[in-house]
Scaffold this active site. Structure first.
Site, PDB file in Angstrom:
ATOM      1  N   HIS A 149       0.853  -1.203   0.000  1.00 44.86           N
ATOM      2  CA  HIS A 149       0.000   0.000   0.000  1.00 44.86           C
ATOM      3  C   HIS A 149       0.881   1.243   0.000  1.00 44.86           C
ATOM      4  CE1 HIS A 149      -3.543   2.482   1.222  1.00 44.86           C
ATOM      5  NE2 HIS A 149      -2.594   3.208   1.779  1.00 44.86           N
ATOM      6  N   GLU A 150       1.839   1.290   0.928  1.00 45.13           N
ATOM      7  CA  GLU A 150       2.705   2.463   1.019  1.00 45.13           C
ATOM      8  C   GLU A 150       3.642   2.560  -0.186  1.00 45.13           C
ATOM      9  OE1 GLU A 150       2.115   4.715   3.107  1.00 45.13           O
ATOM     10  OE2 GLU A 150       0.706   3.547   4.316  1.00 45.13           O
TER      11      GLU A 150
ATOM     12  N   HIS B 171       1.977   4.500  -2.873  1.00 45.98           N
ATOM     13  CA  HIS B 171       2.152   5.946  -2.683  1.00 45.98           C
ATOM     14  C   HIS B 171       3.561   6.375  -3.101  1.00 45.98           C
ATOM     15  CE1 HIS B 171      -1.649   6.487  -0.711  1.00 45.98           C
ATOM     16  NE2 HIS B 171      -1.336   5.800   0.364  1.00 45.98           N
TER      17      HIS B 171
END
Length: 460
Positions: free
Chosen positions: A32-33, A36
């Site tokens: 998920h990170e 980003h």
């Protein structure tokens, strides 16, 4: 009725659960990170820290401009970018500050995290389906007496066609539709009976005590796709049944001279006879035998005493062949099915949150880290394929949750940056601060609810 109790020391399943949970968090949060991070770099934004976990890092590595960290609290993570709103920024770094970027870039960076989770789910489902697919058709094999399903008139042999007009393709779809629709009012379930006649089973249980227990019962309303026989599928070591001489494969005939035809009847006899000797007649290798079984006494949380004989039923193999379909799709088919699975579950999750806000879904279905950890351990114990599908399911939930338009979540930031793009300038600090306070309060309430449900579900 017997239940399976492991003879393995408690440390091993507990350790499996802990490891499976930590691995799940590391995979899902890291990717998920990373979503980003990679889009931020593509957009020319300087990333100063990438952390998996919260708290003071115990492992740190510097690569280029970014500090990569592992922190001790494995319940999330973050990507820290250069941002003038968070402190002084060197003159040379101003062009690379997140808050100085065009709103379209901000939207892309923020959306990348949850979208990565959704794409990860497709990958995980695709890998799982490539190993083979077991499809359970929406047939009713057993109906628990006095359950919600029994009161609705379900009968063994029913084939579920649709729920409130929505067609269902397999058992999982049928169960999900029924459970999610339960709190909204009456649920019309169209079925074909065992004789081939069309019928409608009406579930009208909203607000009842039975409906309140559904989440704790893992969504079970009293329907099972498989049929249990009176032939023993398992006899637990050192159980009353084993001490009486019963073995796996024995077919139970009668109790105290009363002929019992279904496993549900045997369940009632054992449960209602704690400490009482039962004369059991059974068949083994075509010969009749008798045994004296004295079920152990077990006290439930409400003080009720029940009997446990230490036996479990065998499944009806002919019926299994009717309801179970196993096949191995091609890689292309597997990933096409994975995409359908992801989009279907994502839409179901969005519908659930919508019904939750309108009071048409029970908040008891909200789960937290304890339930997720328990599910992680159980799925890991079942094998790699089950664990992959667990990871996919949690990844979808994480992706959808983060896209909700709540400040502090990615979805809230997407609302802010969309508004900035439309207005040509950011929302005022006062509006953003008010949204932040609302978002923190909403997430705190959601976390408290999740922990309450976890404790209630796992510890009663």
């Amino acid at each position: 009725m017997g239940v399976f109790h492991s003879d393995i020391p408690l440390l091993e399943p507990a350790l499996t659960t802990l490891i499976a949970f930590i691995v799940a968090i590391l995979i899902l949060v890291s990717l998920h990170e990373f979503g980003h991070y990679i889009v931020a770099r593509w957009c020319g934004v300087k990333v100063v820290r990438f952390s998996v976990g919260f708290g003071k890092p115990f492992l740190t590595r510097k690569r280029g401009d970014t500090e990569w960290c592992l922190a001790p609290i494995p319940l999330g993570g973050y990507v820290k970018m250069v941002d003038t709103r968070e402190g002084n920024v060197a003159e040379a770094d101003l062009p690379y500050a997140f808050d100085k970027q065009h709103p379209a870039k901000k939207i892309a960076i923020v959306a990348a995290g949850p979208l990565t989770n959704l794409l990860l789910a497709v990958l995980l489902y695709g890998l799982s389906f490539s190993f083979g697919v077991t499809e359970i058709r929406p047939y009713v094999g057993m109906v628990e007496p006095a359950s919600i399903a029994a009161k609705a008139g379900f009968e063994p042999g029913d084939r579920i066609q649709s729920v409130n007009g929505a067609a269902v393709g397999d058992w999982g779809d049928a169960q999900t539709e029924m459970v999610l629709s339960l709190e909204a009012g009456k649920v019309d379930v169209a079925v074909l009976t065992a004789s081939g006649a069309a019928a409608v089973r009406v579930i009208d249980a909203a607000g009842t005590p039975e409906a309140g227990k559904i989440a704790k019962n893992h969504g079970n309303i009293g329907l099972w796709p498989f049929k249990m026989t009176t032939t023993l599928g398992a006899v637990l070591p050192d159980s009353p049944a084993e001490k009486a001489g019963l073995q796996k494969g024995d077919r139970l005939i009668s109790a105290d001279g009363q002929y019992l035809d279904t496993w549900a009847e045997w369940t009632d006899v054992f449960r209602s006879s704690p400490g009482r000797k039962i004369e059991v007649a059974y068949e083994r290798d075509g010969e009749m035998h008798t045994a004296a079984v004295r079920p152990n006494t077990e006290e439930l949380a409400d003080g009720t005493l029940i009997g446990r004989a230490g036996v479990a039923p065998g499944r009806d193999e002919a019926w299994d062949k009717e309801v179970r379909r196993e096949y191995r799709p091609s890689v292309t088919e597997a990933f096409g099915m994975a995409w359908d699975k992801m989009t279907g579950y994502a839409l179901t999750t969005v519908r659930f949150f919508g019904r939750l806000l309108t009071g048409n879904a029970s908040a008891s279905h909200v789960s937290g880290p304890l339930t997720i950890a328990d599910a992680a351990g159980q799925s890991a114990a079942m094998g790699l394929q089950s664990y992959l599908e667990f990871l996919a399911l949690v990844s979808i939930s994480l992706g959808v949750l983060n896209l909700l338009p709540i400040p502090v979540l990615d979805g809230g930031h997407l609302v802010y940056y969309t508004a900035e793009w439309i207005r040509g300038k950011p929302l005022s600090e006062r509006v953003q601060a008010a949204g932040l306070r609302f978002g923190l309060a909403a997430m705190l309430l959601l976390m408290m609810l999740a922990f309450f449900n976890d404790i209630n579900r796992l510890f009663g």
